[in-house]
Design an enzyme around this catalytic site. Structure first.
Site, PDB file in Angstrom:
ATOM      1  N   TYR A  33       8.828  -3.699  43.641  1.00  0.00           N
ATOM      2  CA  TYR A  33       7.460  -3.846  44.128  1.00  0.00           C
ATOM      3  C   TYR A  33       7.288  -3.217  45.494  1.00  0.00           C
ATOM      4  CZ  TYR A  33       8.713  -7.637  47.398  1.00  0.00           C
ATOM      5  OH  TYR A  33       9.234  -8.364  48.437  1.00  0.00           O
ATOM      6  N   ARG A  52       9.659   4.826  49.263  1.00  0.00           N
ATOM      7  CA  ARG A  52      10.622   3.737  49.003  1.00  0.00           C
ATOM      8  C   ARG A  52      10.538   3.271  47.547  1.00  0.00           C
ATOM      9  NH1 ARG A  52      10.466  -1.463  52.746  1.00  0.00           N
ATOM     10  NH2 ARG A  52       8.533  -1.791  51.610  1.00  0.00           N
ATOM     11  N   LYS A 150      13.987  -2.846  46.537  1.00  0.00           N
ATOM     12  CA  LYS A 150      12.935  -3.866  46.707  1.00  0.00           C
ATOM     13  C   LYS A 150      12.592  -4.492  45.354  1.00  0.00           C
ATOM     14  CE  LYS A 150       8.663  -4.479  49.367  1.00  0.00           C
ATOM     15  NZ  LYS A 150       9.063  -5.743  49.977  1.00  0.00           N
ATOM     16  N   GLU A 182      18.557 -10.248  57.935  1.00  0.00           N
ATOM     17  CA  GLU A 182      17.117 -10.020  58.137  1.00  0.00           C
ATOM     18  C   GLU A 182      16.397 -11.331  57.902  1.00  0.00           C
ATOM     19  OE1 GLU A 182      15.763  -7.239  55.068  1.00  0.00           O
ATOM     20  OE2 GLU A 182      17.168  -8.121  53.650  1.00  0.00           O
ATOM     21  N   LEU A 206      16.694  -4.700  53.532  1.00  0.00           N
ATOM     22  CA  LEU A 206      15.639  -3.799  53.087  1.00  0.00           C
ATOM     23  C   LEU A 206      15.324  -2.806  54.202  1.00  0.00           C
ATOM     24  CD1 LEU A 206      13.707  -3.370  50.636  1.00  0.00           C
ATOM     25  CD2 LEU A 206      11.947  -4.371  52.096  1.00  0.00           C
TER      26      LEU A 206
HETATM   27  N1  PMP Z   1      13.148  -7.376  54.572  1.00  0.00           N
HETATM   28  C1  PMP Z   1      12.751  -8.052  53.487  1.00  0.00           C
HETATM   29  C2  PMP Z   1      13.739  -8.906  52.772  1.00  0.00           C
HETATM   30  C3  PMP Z   1      11.416  -7.976  53.033  1.00  0.00           C
HETATM   31  O1  PMP Z   1      11.026  -8.649  51.943  1.00  0.00           O
HETATM   32  C4  PMP Z   1      10.498  -7.187  53.774  1.00  0.00           C
HETATM   33  C5  PMP Z   1       9.050  -7.121  53.376  1.00  0.00           C
HETATM   34  N2  PMP Z   1       8.856  -6.527  52.173  1.00  0.00           N
HETATM   35  C6  PMP Z   1      10.956  -6.492  54.897  1.00  0.00           C
HETATM   36  C7  PMP Z   1      12.285  -6.610  55.270  1.00  0.00           C
HETATM   37  C8  PMP Z   1      10.033  -5.621  55.712  1.00  0.00           C
HETATM   38  O2  PMP Z   1       9.764  -4.409  55.056  1.00  0.00           O
HETATM   39  P1  PMP Z   1       8.384  -3.657  55.250  1.00  0.00           P
HETATM   40  O3  PMP Z   1       8.250  -3.388  56.711  1.00  0.00           O
HETATM   41  O4  PMP Z   1       8.540  -2.416  54.469  1.00  0.00           O
HETATM   42  O5  PMP Z   1       7.319  -4.572  54.734  1.00  0.00           O
END
Ligand code: PMP
Length: 286
Positions: A33, A52, A150, A182, A206
């Protein structure tokens, strides 16, 4: 208001949209997603999310449901049909369904399932939560080893948010082998003596689209950024901390495991980065 959503080529009222019960996204979490923010009715960093998405699909040997140009068109049409000024567009691609349940992937010509819907979030940019800052707990990271993809396997992140909620906090940071990976749905940073520290990219986290933009903007603003492993104790002893994500932008963190950071209010670097990021995001939105 009934939302108009997108399913496999059709724009439908949300109450009429259907996906097979045999869909592998539903049965196996065999789906990926993206979430793209909308400000002023425009998409933030669509290109980053599209790139991505392609990477996630490639890593899982899943076929692309359509071209990037078609995806952009669907995003824009949903934003327009649903009158979104500030909010999110959620996109999910699953490996589809061949009409039964089997661990083995269906044949490569099985069409993927593509679903998109909008979430209306007035006040997304001027978020009171960002003025207050987030309280964080730390929990063990027991997710699988390909967090760079993701996928919709979000049960443990959901459990983490519930653990935080039960503890009277807003979110959780995940710790593996003694180091912070994270947040449950964001990338994690702390600031000590003016230096921003965050974990380097690997399969363990991620590769945040917001992370990439914020790191670039921080460097352009002459801020010092260091990518290295860090412990929760280092973060607790920091001057300030924050998280980044497409849906919350830069979110100051004011407390970790009950320990207040600095004076317990959002720190100057997090506040500045939020401002710079939102400014740039609005300017480059499409
Ligand atoms: N880490 C995780 C585990 C996430 O779910 C997200 C949000 N999707 C992020 C980091 C941040 O990624 P982004 O800046 O692309 O939303």
């Amino acid at each position: 208001m009934t939302r108009t959503v997108y399913v496999n080529g059709e724009y439908l009222p949300e109450t009429e949209a259907k996906v097979s019960i045999f869909d592998r996204g539903f049965l196996m979490a065999d789906a990926v997603y993206e979430v793209t923010s909308v400000l002023d009715g425009k998409l933030i960093d669509f290109e980053g999310h599209a790139v991505r998405l392609k990477r996630s699909l490639d890593e899982l040997d899943m076929s692309e449901p359509c071209t990037k140009e078609e995806l952009l068109e669907i995003h824009r049409k949903l934003v327009e049909l649903n009158g979104i000024d500030e909010g999110l567009v959620y996109l999910q691609v699953s490996r589809g369904s061949d009409g039964d349940r089997d661990f083995v992937f269906p044949s490569a010509d099985t069409p993927p399932t593509l679903v998109l819907f909008t979430q209306n979030k007035p006040g997304l940019a001027d978020n009171p939560a960002a003025r207050k800052g987030a309280k964080i707990i730390s929990i063990e990271d027991i997710r699988w080893g390909r967090r760079d993809i993701k996928t919709v396997q979000l049960l443990y992140p959901s459990m983490g948010k519930m653990m935080a909620k039960k503890a009277g906090c807003d979110d959780a940071w995940l710790v593996e082998d003694g180091f912070v990976t994270e947040g449950t749905s964001n990338n994690a940073y702390f600031v000590k003596a003016g230096k921003i520290v965050t974990r380097p990219l690997s399969n363990n986290i991620l590769h945040g689209i917001t992370r990439k933009a914020v790191m670039r903007l921080a460097k352009e603003a002459q801020m010092e950024v260091e990518e290295r492993l860090f412990t929760i104790d280092e973060a607790k002893a920091a001057d300030e901390a924050f998280t980044t994500s497409a849906s919350a932008f830069v979110m100051p963190v004011v407390e970790i495991d009950g320990v207040a950071l600095g004076d317990g209010t959002p720190g100057p670097i997090a506040r500045r980065l939020r401002e710079i990021y939102l400014d740039e995001a609005r300017k480059t939105a499409i």
